[in-house]
Every structure is written in C-alpha cells, then in structure tokens.
Design an enzyme around this catalytic site. Structure first.
Site: not given
Length: 607
Positions: A2, A27, A74, A98-99, A479, A483, A486, A502, A602
């Site tokens: 939206c 969008r 949308w 929106n939302g 993750e 990050k 990276e 362990h 990317k």
C-alpha cells in the site's frame, strides 16, 4: 504494497494525488482511490485494477477540492474490490491506511452495538467508523482522530480527511513509515520521499508513535504521549529519492525499520483474518498426502529454514530435513515422491539453491519457492510460489527479507497443520492471531534501539563473540553471529546453549562476550543454567529476554535488554530485530561498510 499520499494545497488535488500514487506503483497494488473536500463536502473515487482505471474514472466523474488523500491498496482484510478500496468513509471522516489493526474485531463489535453500520470487509473501515462515532459525541476532528489512535492496536500509517475541514489532515505512524512534505503555502503527506519528490524537496520523517496535524501553513507534530515534538526538516534531491535512505544513515538501518510494515504485508498475503485461517497458495498443495518436507537455502535463508523446521514438526507433526543448498546438490540425497521440497531465497537467483531445486524437481511431489522476486529463476522453476512481500532490499546483509521469510514459512506450517489435522480450527485461529501481532511486536522491539546500540559499543571491542539460544532461538543465535561476522568482521559463532559444555566452553574467558537470546519459553530455565555455566568461567553475558526472564535470571548478567513479552511461536520473528541491530551498531562503531561489506554480494549467482 500500500501507498499513501495527502495534499493540503493551493491547486486542484485529484490529479496531483493520482500522479503521486503513480510513483508508488513499484510497491504493487490491486485497487486505488482518492478523496477530496470541496465546499465542505467529502467526495471520493475508487477503482479496482491499475491507476489508469482510476484516472479514467476521474475524467468521466471529476471531483474538485484543494485538499485530499489518496491510496494504492494491496488487499489485506477483504477481497480486492470496489467496496473494500480506500479511502474509506464513515459519516464526516475519510481514511487511508497501511498496516494491520489487530483489535478491529473488538472495535467493530463495540461500534455495531451502538448502531454503526459497516459496509466493507476491511479493518480500515473500523478506524473511520470509530472516528466518526467520536465526532458525533462532540469531539473535534483533531481530538476524535487522536482518541481513535489511542484505541488502535497494531502497526499502521494513517491519514484522516474531514467534512467541513478544507485545511486539515491528521496523519499518524506506528510501525509503518510516513513523511511530511513542506511546500510554499501547501503541505503534503506520503509513504516515502519518492511520492513527494515532484511536490517538494523539504521532508520530515515522522518517528515511531508520532501523529501530526497538517495544515497549509505547516504541521504540528506530537509524539506518542501527545507532547509536541520537533522533527528535522531536510532537503532531499529529486535524484536521491529514487534510492532514498529516509532518515537513516544506511540502507540496512532503513530496511531494519521497515520490518513492521513489510511484516504486515507478508501476514496479509497468507492470512484470512476474518476467518482466522491461513490462505492456501495453491489448490493442489496437500500436506496430508506428504510424508516429509525438505527445506533448502543458503546463509540467512538457511537459518530461516532452520526456524521453520521447529514449526513444521511441532505444529504439523511432519518430519523435516534442512540442508544448505551447496551441500544438498552434491550429496544427491534420497527424496520421496510423496514429499515437498521448499527452496528459500531472497533474490530467487541463488545459483546453489537453483541447482538444488533442479535436482529435487525430478524426485518430489511438490517444489515450493519462498522468494522475494516472484519472476525470478527459482520461482519460474517451482510448482508453487510464495512471495514474501519484503520489497526491494538494498543492504547486502538480509534483514527484512529474513523476517518475511519467517512469516511466510510460519503460515505454511500452520496450513500443513490444518491439512494433517494436527491442529483444530481454534488452534489455527490462535496462531493466526499471533502472526497478526508480528508488525506491532517488531515495532516494540525496534524501539529498544538505544539499548542495543549501547551494548554494541562494547561488543565492537571484542575479537570473538559467542551467541547462545535453545529451540527456535538456536537458529537465531546462528543468524546473529552471521550478521556480526558479515558487517563488523568480528569472529562470531552461534551455538545451541546445551552444546556449550561439549566443547565451545573451552573458548570462554573475560574477553569473549556471550550474547544469549532467551525469551521465557519451555526451555528458558535450561538456557539460564547454561548462561550460569559460562558466567562462572568469567564470560561477559549480554542477555536479551523479556521482563519475566530478567526477573528469573537475576542480576549476574553483564548487561540486559528487556524485550516485549511474546508467545514462543512469534519469538523468532521478534528477536531477529535485536540480533540485526546489534550487528549493525557494532559495524557502525568499527567504521565498516554496512551496506556493502567486503567480499560479499547481494545475490550469489555463481557457485
């Protein structure tokens, strides 16, 4: 996804609104509309389909007025049809939104009880009806809008337009971005700077929880508590808004903060909120006929698969294998013709993932793509395509795409549970309700940015960092460590908390910070026990947990961040935010290239 535009101007608004909406077409949307106020009367035009349908309607049935709001929709709550298209109007107020409004059912029932008649299937109409009702109780338009905002639960961006008010728009943001544009004797509101570019180059971004009273001579901005607030007005070049960072220093920061908005898009793509059900993406998809699922991805996408394994196995009780695409393709694993293979990729062009898909397609019943680019190679080669709705992600380190992958995979796990009768309608409705909380909970987590920044300043000084988590927090530990590696080039590793004794515990000393991701769930006490083990060996523990977790853990941690309390099902999506921000601020502290870290691309389109 939206888009919003608002104009309080000196010229006829309808054409300008449509032209601004055209700049938001990227969008995606399925209907559009505008509303204006002229001679004190509200008028609106809406059309299903592309903006040229709305433009043609305005030629045939023009509307006047120098103040107006516009929207590209949308579909989220309710089908993409004329009735559900924005703006919505109730009495003397029109609204674009929106939302997701999480408590719209309760508000709708309350308003129906006092005689308000609803005409659409949307959550947005509830906003308009509530504001209109408050105005009938004697509140001014501005006060009614403020009172309406105080009743809403969810993540949203809003614009209100009122009958009899040709110099007033009320705008608000909570979770979804919104910008104010400053002109000469005219003012503007837009979803982003791109929508406002030809109208003005002087932009102020509303901060989380802000709302604004916009008139031709300027804007009064208030923070979430209702106190007056000053927001920096910056001059933005027309060329720069095509790849605009907004108020953020880096694209990655912008994309982290877009997560409440895009999470709403992802939830809405796969959830029928009125029915409390997940929407099946394909009629032929039948998990009841499957004997297992294989999940495949690379990097961050693989960790999304890792989280999803917990969901599929606990919710749908179906065996799940996960694999890194580059390993999967070469070991040529035995696959069942009664199974599904799910391939997760932000770009949809990842070479290893595509090669793994081509192998699996010859052996499995269904190939499912979870991608951000619906026209990508992986999508085209799949039987079922699940777009994650994250929008363009420019930062090399994936953030909002990861969150949307999680939401999409969670929705798929709920669908599998329904197909396999491992959950009933009541449990499905509960899980769907939790998914709908994701945008708001992400916004709450992102509000802890200053605390994460302070933690990152110390983390940035380390050579090695360990991340710990149990259950679905174990993939989040992986993750978080990825990050940090990276972005800041600090060596970091993620471990299942119970694995520390362990072997990895040999690494512990007072120079190795340990980040513990630990919502209070069924394994929380085990996690705290593991945390005590590393603290006994001199580790500096940074504990990220909720209020109950902080109380149970005591005061021994080096530092803590208190997260919002969330159901364990939702925790991986919400705890992704501090893991991302910790890596981001550590990189900023070290002065590395956040958006384009060294040696990384990317989209990895070669082996």
């Amino acid at each position: 996804m939206c888009g919003i535009i608002g104009i309080v101007g000196q010229r006829e608004a309808a054409h300008l609104l449509v032209e601004a909406l055209k700049r938001l077409e990227y969008r995606g949307y399925d209907s559009a509309g505008v509303a204006t106020c002229h001679d004190g009367e509200l008028d609106r035009r809406r059309a299903v389909g592309k903006l040229n349908q709305l433009a043609e309607l305005l030629v045939q049935e023009p509307i006047s007025g120098k103040i107006g709001i516009g929207h590209t929709r949308w579909a989220t709550h309710g089908a993409p049809n004329h009735t559900n298209a924005h703006p919505h109007q109730a009495g003397k107020v029109a609204v674009v939104h929106n939302g997701i409004i999480e408590n719209y059912r309760e508000l709708r029932a309350e308003l129906s009880g006092v005689g308000r008649n609803f005409h659409t299937d949307t959550d947005t109409e509830t906003i308009a009806q509530l504001c209109a009702h408050l105005m009938t109780q004697g509140l001014s338009p501005q006060d009614a809008a403020a009172a309406t905002l105080s009743r809403l639960t969810g993540a949203f961006a809003l614009c209100f337009l009122f009958e009899g008010e040709d110099d007033l728009i009320v705008a608000a943001r909570r979770g979804s971005p919104l910008a104010i544009g400053y002109g000469a004797g005219e003012m503007f509101v837009g979803s982003d700077a791109l929508a406002l570019a030809p109208l003005t180059n002087r932009i102020a971004y509303l901060e989380e929880g802000d709302w604004a009273v916009v008139r031709r001579e300027g804007a009064e901005i208030f923070d979430e508590s209702g106190a007056p607030a000053e927001r920096l007005i910056r001059t933005v070049s027309v060329d720069s808004v095509l790849v605009d960072k907004g108020e953020h220093r880096h694209f990655m920061a912008k994309e982290i903060h877009e997560q409440p908005m895009v999470a709403g898009y992802a939830v809405s793509a796969y959830v029928d909120s009125s029915a409390g059900k997940v929407v099946s993406p394909a009629e032929e998809l039948d998990f009841a006929a499957m004997d297992r699922i294989t999940l495949v991805g690379c990097g961050t996408a693989f960790y999304a698969c890792h989280v999803a394994k917990y969901w599929f196995e606990s919710i749908a009780r179906i065996p799940v294998e996960i694999d890194i695409a580059s390993e999967f393709r070469y070991r040529e694993p035995p696959l069942s013709d009664k199974s599904a293979a799910v391939f997760v990729s932000q770009s949809g062009e990842t070479a290893d993932t595509l090669a793994a898909l081509n192998y699996a397609a010859e052996h499995v019943k269904s190939v499912i793509a979870v991608v951000n680019v619906a026209e990508s190679s992986i999508a085209r080669a799949s039987d079922v395509v699940l777009p994650i709705r994250a929008g363009t992600e420019i930062g090399v380190a994936s953030t909002k795409a990861f969150t949307c992958q999680l939401i999409t995979l969670a929705s798929l796990a709920i669908l599998a549970g329904r197909h396999r009768s491992t959950i009933d309608a009541q449990e499905e409705a509960r899980l769907v309700g939790l998914l709908q909380q994701a945008p708001r909970r992400l916004a709450e987590a992102l509000a802890l940015e200053d605390e994460i920044d302070a933690m990152a300043q110390e983390i940035a000084k380390a050579r090695d960092v360990l991340y710990l988590g149990r259950g679905s927090m174990y993939p989040l530990a992986l993750e978080g460590a990825l990050k940090l590696k990276e972005l800041s080039y600090i060596h970091a590793e993620g471990y299942a908390s119970g694995e520390m004794k362990h072997g990895p515990i040999a690494l512990i000393d007072d120079a190795v910070p340990v980040v513990v991701l630990a919502p209070t769930d069924n394994v929380f006490e085990k996690t705290i026990s593991n945390m005590q083990e590393v603290m006994a060996r001199g580790a500096k523990v940074a504990l990220i947990t909720d209020a109950k977790g902080i109380e149970m853990a005591g005061d021994d941690a080096w530092t803590t961040v208190q997260m919002p309390t969330v159901d364990p099902f939702l925790a991986p999506m919400v705890y992704a935010a501090p893991a991302q921000q910790l890596a981001y601020y550590a990189a900023v502290a070290k002065g590395t290239d956040v958006d384009q870290p060294r040696n990384l691309a990317k989209s990895v389109t070669v082996e």
